[in-house]
Design a protein around this motif. Structure first.
Motif, short mmCIF file in Angstrom:
data_model
loop_
_atom_site.label_atom_id
_atom_site.label_comp_id
_atom_site.label_asym_id
_atom_site.label_seq_id
_atom_site.Cartn_x
_atom_site.Cartn_y
_atom_site.Cartn_z
N ILE A 7 0.84 -1.19 0.00
CA ILE A 7 0.00 0.00 0.00
C ILE A 7 0.88 1.25 0.00
N GLN A 8 0.60 2.17 -0.94
CA GLN A 8 1.32 3.43 -0.96
C GLN A 8 0.73 4.38 0.06
N ASN A 40 7.49 3.17 12.22
CA ASN A 40 8.79 3.23 11.54
C ASN A 40 9.90 3.09 12.58
N ASN A 41 9.70 2.19 13.56
CA ASN A 41 10.61 2.15 14.70
C ASN A 41 11.67 1.06 14.63
N SER A 42 11.69 0.27 13.57
CA SER A 42 12.74 -0.74 13.46
C SER A 42 13.56 -0.43 12.21
N ASN A 43 14.68 -1.09 12.10
CA ASN A 43 15.60 -0.79 11.01
C ASN A 43 15.49 -1.79 9.86
N ASN A 44 14.32 -2.42 9.69
CA ASN A 44 14.18 -3.39 8.62
C ASN A 44 13.50 -2.81 7.38
N ALA A 45 13.55 -1.50 7.23
CA ALA A 45 13.01 -0.86 6.03
C ALA A 45 14.02 -0.97 4.89
N THR A 46 13.51 -0.93 3.67
CA THR A 46 14.33 -0.90 2.46
C THR A 46 14.25 0.50 1.88
N TYR A 47 15.40 1.04 1.47
CA TYR A 47 15.44 2.38 0.87
C TYR A 47 16.03 2.28 -0.53
N LYS A 48 15.46 3.06 -1.45
CA LYS A 48 15.95 3.10 -2.83
C LYS A 48 15.94 4.55 -3.32
N LEU A 49 17.04 4.95 -3.93
CA LEU A 49 17.09 6.21 -4.65
C LEU A 49 16.65 5.90 -6.08
N ILE A 50 15.63 6.60 -6.55
CA ILE A 50 15.09 6.36 -7.89
C ILE A 50 15.48 7.54 -8.77
N GLU A 78 4.64 10.45 16.97
CA GLU A 78 3.55 11.38 16.69
C GLU A 78 2.27 10.57 16.55
N ASN A 79 1.26 10.94 17.30
CA ASN A 79 -0.05 10.26 17.27
C ASN A 79 0.09 8.75 17.48
N GLY A 80 1.03 8.34 18.35
CA GLY A 80 1.21 6.93 18.65
C GLY A 80 2.10 6.17 17.68
N TYR A 81 2.58 6.81 16.62
CA TYR A 81 3.46 6.17 15.64
C TYR A 81 4.90 6.56 15.93
N ASP A 82 5.77 5.55 15.99
CA ASP A 82 7.19 5.76 16.27
C ASP A 82 7.94 5.86 14.94
N TYR A 83 8.56 7.01 14.70
CA TYR A 83 9.26 7.27 13.44
C TYR A 83 10.78 7.17 13.56
N SER A 84 11.29 6.65 14.68
CA SER A 84 12.72 6.68 14.96
C SER A 84 13.58 5.86 14.00
N GLY A 85 13.02 4.91 13.28
CA GLY A 85 13.80 4.08 12.36
C GLY A 85 13.68 4.51 10.91
N SER A 86 13.53 5.81 10.65
CA SER A 86 13.26 6.30 9.29
C SER A 86 14.48 6.89 8.57
N TYR A 105 13.91 10.62 -6.76
CA TYR A 105 12.92 10.22 -5.76
C TYR A 105 13.59 9.32 -4.74
N MET A 106 13.06 9.31 -3.53
CA MET A 106 13.48 8.36 -2.51
C MET A 106 12.27 7.51 -2.20
N LYS A 107 12.51 6.20 -2.09
CA LYS A 107 11.42 5.26 -1.80
C LYS A 107 11.81 4.43 -0.59
N THR A 108 10.86 4.23 0.31
CA THR A 108 11.07 3.32 1.43
C THR A 108 9.93 2.31 1.44
N ILE A 109 10.29 1.07 1.76
CA ILE A 109 9.32 -0.01 1.88
C ILE A 109 9.47 -0.60 3.27
N LYS A 110 8.38 -0.70 4.00
CA LYS A 110 8.39 -1.27 5.35
C LYS A 110 7.14 -2.12 5.49
#
Length: 167
Positions: A7-8, A40-50, A78-86, A105-110
């Motif tokens: 989901i985007q 977004n609180n863990s470090n298992n996200a994937t990042y891509k520069l497009i 913010e509002n109960g969401y942890d963004y520390s792993g972004s 563009y920068m893309k992240t998938i989590k």
């Protein structure tokens, strides 16, 4: 076999660094890309520069690593969401990119969510605007006429672009 729907979601991009290393002939990019209203609180996200060619729409993706320690600051909650792993940070080469003009563009998938946002310089960070390697000359142009201050990449074969650093 189960098919997973991705989901985007809207994201928030921040550029911390975009610099040229004249020894390695590579750029370093760092910053964060938050997937809003998602943990977004863990470090298992994937990042891509497009890198998207403005003339023909073709895209090339470059993997960028999560930035897991020594980040500039904690993004918190913010509002109960942890963004520390972004946070993300990585070095990349552009020597296989054809001459042309590109949007970045920068893309992240989590998990089953992703966000894709334009690379911008909203906070006027100093960036390495011009660089060259043995193949190409590069120009990063901040679109100052746009409120978002999007960054455009120009690639030219040879050394037609001179080197300088500016914001």
């Amino acid at each position: 076999i189960t098919e997973q729907t991705i989901i985007q979601k809207k994201g928030e991009f921040y550029l911390n660094e975009l610099t040229w290393n004249s020894t390695t002939k590579k750029y370093t990019i760092s910053g964060y890309l938050i997937i809003l209203n998602t943990q977004n609180n863990s470090n298992n996200a994937t990042y891509k520069l497009i890198i998207k060619n403005k003339a023909n729409g073709q895209k090339q993706e470059i993997n960028i690593a999560p930035w897991t320690s020594g980040v500039p600051y904690n993004l918190g909650k913010e509002n109960g969401y942890d963004y520390s792993g972004s946070w993300f940070k990585g070095e990349f080469s552009l020597n296989n990119i054809a001459s042309g003009d590109y949007d970045l563009y920068m893309k992240t998938i989590k998990d089953n969510n992703y966000s894709e946002e334009k690379v911008t310089n909203l906070f006027n960070k100093t960036i390495s605007r011009r660089a060259e390697d043995n193949t190409n000359g590069y120009n990063l142009k901040v679109q100052l006429s746009l409120a978002s201050k999007e960054i455009e990449l120009n690639v030219r074969k040879g050394d037609l672009i001179t080197s300088s650093t500016s914001s």
